[in-house]
Design a protein around this motif. Structure first.
Motif, short mmCIF file in Angstrom:
data_model
loop_
_atom_site.label_atom_id
_atom_site.label_comp_id
_atom_site.label_asym_id
_atom_site.label_seq_id
_atom_site.Cartn_x
_atom_site.Cartn_y
_atom_site.Cartn_z
N ILE A 41 0.24 -32.28 46.70
CA ILE A 41 1.59 -32.10 46.15
C ILE A 41 1.52 -31.44 44.76
O ILE A 41 2.23 -30.46 44.47
CB ILE A 41 2.32 -33.46 46.05
N VAL A 42 0.65 -31.95 43.92
CA VAL A 42 0.57 -31.46 42.53
C VAL A 42 -0.04 -30.05 42.50
O VAL A 42 0.42 -29.17 41.75
CB VAL A 42 -0.26 -32.45 41.68
N ARG A 43 -1.04 -29.84 43.35
CA ARG A 43 -1.68 -28.52 43.47
C ARG A 43 -0.63 -27.47 43.80
O ARG A 43 -0.55 -26.42 43.17
CB ARG A 43 -2.71 -28.64 44.59
N ALA A 44 0.23 -27.74 44.77
CA ALA A 44 1.25 -26.77 45.16
C ALA A 44 2.26 -26.55 44.04
O ALA A 44 2.67 -25.43 43.77
CB ALA A 44 1.96 -27.26 46.42
N HIS A 45 2.63 -27.63 43.36
CA HIS A 45 3.65 -27.52 42.30
C HIS A 45 3.15 -26.63 41.16
O HIS A 45 3.86 -25.70 40.73
CB HIS A 45 3.97 -28.92 41.78
N PHE A 46 1.94 -26.88 40.68
CA PHE A 46 1.42 -26.08 39.55
C PHE A 46 1.05 -24.67 40.00
O PHE A 46 1.31 -23.69 39.31
CB PHE A 46 0.22 -26.77 38.90
N SER A 47 0.46 -24.58 41.18
CA SER A 47 0.00 -23.29 41.64
C SER A 47 1.18 -22.36 41.95
O SER A 47 1.15 -21.17 41.63
CB SER A 47 -0.87 -23.50 42.88
N ASP A 48 2.24 -22.91 42.54
CA ASP A 48 3.43 -22.08 42.81
C ASP A 48 4.02 -21.56 41.50
O ASP A 48 4.55 -20.46 41.44
CB ASP A 48 4.52 -22.91 43.52
N HIS A 49 3.92 -22.36 40.45
CA HIS A 49 4.52 -21.95 39.18
C HIS A 49 3.65 -20.91 38.45
O HIS A 49 4.16 -19.90 37.99
CB HIS A 49 4.71 -23.18 38.29
N PHE A 50 2.34 -21.19 38.36
CA PHE A 50 1.48 -20.33 37.54
C PHE A 50 0.83 -19.21 38.33
O PHE A 50 0.42 -18.20 37.76
CB PHE A 50 0.37 -21.15 36.87
N GLY A 51 0.67 -19.39 39.68
CA GLY A 51 0.00 -18.39 40.49
C GLY A 51 -1.43 -18.19 40.03
O GLY A 51 -2.06 -19.10 39.50
N ALA A 52 -1.95 -17.00 40.25
CA ALA A 52 -3.35 -16.71 39.87
C ALA A 52 -3.39 -15.93 38.56
O ALA A 52 -4.06 -14.92 38.45
CB ALA A 52 -4.04 -15.96 40.99
N ARG A 53 -2.64 -16.40 37.58
CA ARG A 53 -2.61 -15.69 36.29
C ARG A 53 -3.98 -15.74 35.62
O ARG A 53 -4.56 -16.81 35.48
CB ARG A 53 -1.62 -16.38 35.35
N PRO A 54 -4.48 -14.61 35.17
CA PRO A 54 -5.78 -14.61 34.53
C PRO A 54 -5.73 -15.18 33.10
O PRO A 54 -6.69 -15.75 32.62
CB PRO A 54 -6.18 -13.13 34.50
N ASP A 55 -4.59 -15.02 32.44
CA ASP A 55 -4.50 -15.51 31.06
C ASP A 55 -4.19 -17.01 31.07
O ASP A 55 -3.56 -17.52 31.96
CB ASP A 55 -3.38 -14.77 30.31
N ARG A 56 -4.65 -17.70 30.06
CA ARG A 56 -4.43 -19.15 30.02
C ARG A 56 -3.94 -19.54 28.63
O ARG A 56 -4.66 -20.16 27.86
CB ARG A 56 -5.73 -19.90 30.31
N LEU A 63 -10.90 -30.44 46.48
CA LEU A 63 -9.60 -30.48 47.16
C LEU A 63 -8.61 -29.53 46.49
O LEU A 63 -7.82 -28.86 47.16
CB LEU A 63 -9.02 -31.90 47.11
N LEU A 64 -8.64 -29.48 45.16
CA LEU A 64 -7.75 -28.54 44.46
C LEU A 64 -8.09 -27.10 44.84
O LEU A 64 -7.20 -26.25 44.95
CB LEU A 64 -7.87 -28.74 42.95
N CYS A 65 -9.37 -26.84 45.10
CA CYS A 65 -9.81 -25.47 45.40
C CYS A 65 -9.36 -24.98 46.78
O CYS A 65 -9.61 -23.82 47.13
CB CYS A 65 -11.33 -25.37 45.28
N ARG A 66 -8.65 -25.81 47.53
CA ARG A 66 -8.03 -25.29 48.77
C ARG A 66 -6.94 -24.28 48.42
O ARG A 66 -6.46 -23.54 49.28
CB ARG A 66 -7.44 -26.43 49.58
N ASP A 67 -6.51 -24.26 47.15
CA ASP A 67 -5.52 -23.28 46.71
C ASP A 67 -6.23 -22.21 45.86
O ASP A 67 -7.08 -22.54 45.02
CB ASP A 67 -4.46 -23.97 45.85
N VAL A 68 -5.84 -20.97 46.10
CA VAL A 68 -6.53 -19.85 45.44
C VAL A 68 -6.40 -19.91 43.91
O VAL A 68 -7.30 -19.47 43.18
CB VAL A 68 -6.03 -18.49 45.99
N GLY A 69 -5.30 -20.49 43.41
CA GLY A 69 -5.12 -20.59 41.96
C GLY A 69 -6.28 -21.34 41.30
O GLY A 69 -6.65 -21.06 40.16
N TYR A 70 -6.85 -22.30 42.01
CA TYR A 70 -7.99 -23.07 41.49
C TYR A 70 -9.30 -22.37 41.83
O TYR A 70 -10.20 -22.25 41.01
CB TYR A 70 -7.97 -24.50 42.06
N ARG A 71 -9.38 -21.89 43.09
CA ARG A 71 -10.60 -21.21 43.55
C ARG A 71 -10.91 -20.00 42.70
O ARG A 71 -12.07 -19.66 42.46
CB ARG A 71 -10.39 -20.73 44.99
N ALA A 72 -9.85 -19.34 42.21
CA ALA A 72 -10.04 -18.09 41.47
C ALA A 72 -10.48 -18.32 40.03
O ALA A 72 -10.77 -17.37 39.31
CB ALA A 72 -8.74 -17.29 41.49
#
Ligand SMILES: C[S@@+](CC[C@H](N)C(=O)[O-])C[C@H]1O[C@@H](n2cnc3c(N)ncnc32)[C@H](O)[C@@H]1O
Length: 258
Positions: A44-59, A115-124
Motif C-alpha cells: 500500500i505504502v509503496r504504491a502511494h509514494f511511488s505513484d506520487h514521486f515516480g522514478a524521479r532521479p533528483d532527491r 518487497l519495495l523493489c517490486r516497484d520500479v521507483g525503488y528498483r531504479a
C-alpha cells in the motif's frame, strides 16, 4: 507492532517506561521475517509514494519517520526520494538500535527492501540501499509532541504504530496525529499505520500502554489535516497477537488549506 497484553491501565505518554523498551525483543517478535500483514502494508505504502514521486532521479526531499523505534521499513519506503531522512524516537534503547542499524543494517531487513523493489521507483535507485541508508538517515532522540515547533518542515513522512501506542489517552492520540501531519509541508505525501482497538502491548517483559481507537476515531484525527485520505484495513482480528482487532493504514497528503 504485534505484542499484546490484557492490562491497559490509564497511562500518559510521559509516564510510560520508554527507556525499558527492548528493541531486540521487539524486532525478534515483529520483524525477524516479513509477515503477511507487513507485506500488505508495504504494498500500500509503496504504491502511494511511488505513484506520487515516480522514478524521479533528483532527491531534493526531506523525510521523517516519527516514533521509528526498531522498524526500518517506513524509512526504506522513503529512501529513493530523500536527501535526508530523520528517524525520531524518544526511547534511548531504540535510538541506540537505530544508530547501529544506520551504520550497516541487519540482513533480516533485506526482505523488506526487496518487497519495495517490486516497484520500479525503488528498483531504479542507483545506490546500494545499505550505503544509501547510512548516508541519508539521521537519528534524533526527541518527543514527537515537540514537533509542534517545527511546522511545515518535512516533505514526506511516516508514522507507524505510534499515535495509538504511546498512551491510553485519546487526547494524546489526536495530538500525536496533529503534530505529525503539521510537521509536513502542504501537499506532502504521508503514510501512517495504527493498531485498531489495541489493549496495550508487551515488549520483552515490559507493558506499554495503548489507546483504544477504531476506524472512525483514526479518520476523524487525520481528516482535517489531510487531502486525498485513503484508509485500508489489514489482517484479521487478533491474527498476530491477542488484544487488537485489525491494522489500519492511512495514506494521503498533508492538507493545503490549513
Ligand atoms: C509500538 S512502537 C512502534 C515502533 C515502530 N514505528 C514500528 O513500526 O514498529 C512505538 C514507538 O513510539 C516511540 N514513542 C513513544 N512516545 C514517543 C514520543 N513522545 N515521541 C517520540 N517517540 C515516541 C516509542 O519509543 C516506540 O519506539
Amino acid at each position: 507492532m504485534h505484542l499484546g497484553s490484557p492490562e491497559n491501565l490509564s497511562q500518559l505518554n510521559a509516564d510510560a517506561p520508554w527507556d525499558a523498551f527492548d528493541p531486540q525483543a521487539y524486532v525478534q517478535h515483529n520483524y525477524e521475517r516479513v509477515i503477511d500483514e507487513d507485506a500488505e502494508i508495504i504494498s500500500i505504502v509503496r504504491a502511494h509514494f511511488s505513484d506520487h514521486f515516480g522514478a524521479r532521479p533528483d532527491r531534493p526531499f526531506r523525510g521523517i519517520d516519527v516514533g521509528a523505534g526498531a522498524n526500518l521499513y517506513p524509512a526504506f519506503s522513503m529512501l529513493p526520494w530523500c536527501e535526508e531522512i530523520t528517524l525520531l524516537d524518544r526511547a534511548t534503547p531504540n535510538v541506540e538500535y537505530l544508530e547501529k542499524q544506520r551504520r550497516s543494517y541487519d540482513q533480516s531487513w533485506d526482505a523488506f527492501w526487496n518487497l519495495l523493489c517490486r516497484d520500479v521507483g525503488y528498483r531504479a535507485m542507483p545506490n546500494d540501499p545499505r550505503q544509501r541508508f547510512a548516508d541519508v538517515v539521521r537519528i534524533e532522540q526527541g518527543d514527537l509532541f515537540a514537533l509542534s515547533d517545527r511546522r511545515d518542515h518535512w516533505s514526506l513522512g511516516t508514522m507507524f504504530f505510534v499515535a495509538e501506542s504511546l498512551s491510553t489517552s485519546e487526547d494524546e492520540f489526536r495530538r500525536a496525529v496533529e503534530c505529525f501531519l503539521l510537521s509536513l509541508t502542504p501537499g506532502a505525501p504521508f503514510a501512517a499505520a495504527f493498531m485498531e482497538h489495541s489493549e496495550g502491548y508487551v515488549v520483552g517483559s515490559t507493558h506499554f500502554p495503548a489507546c483504544d481507537v477504531g476506524e472512525p476515531e483514526i479518520r476523524s484525527a487525520i481528516e482535517s489535516y489531510a487531502d486525498g485520505l485513503r484508509m485500508f484495513t489489514v489482517g484479521q482480528p487478533d491474527a498476530v497477537r491477542p488484544g487488537y482487532t485489525h491494522m489500519i493504514v492511512a495514506c494521503g497528503f498533508r492538507g493545503r488549506g490549513i
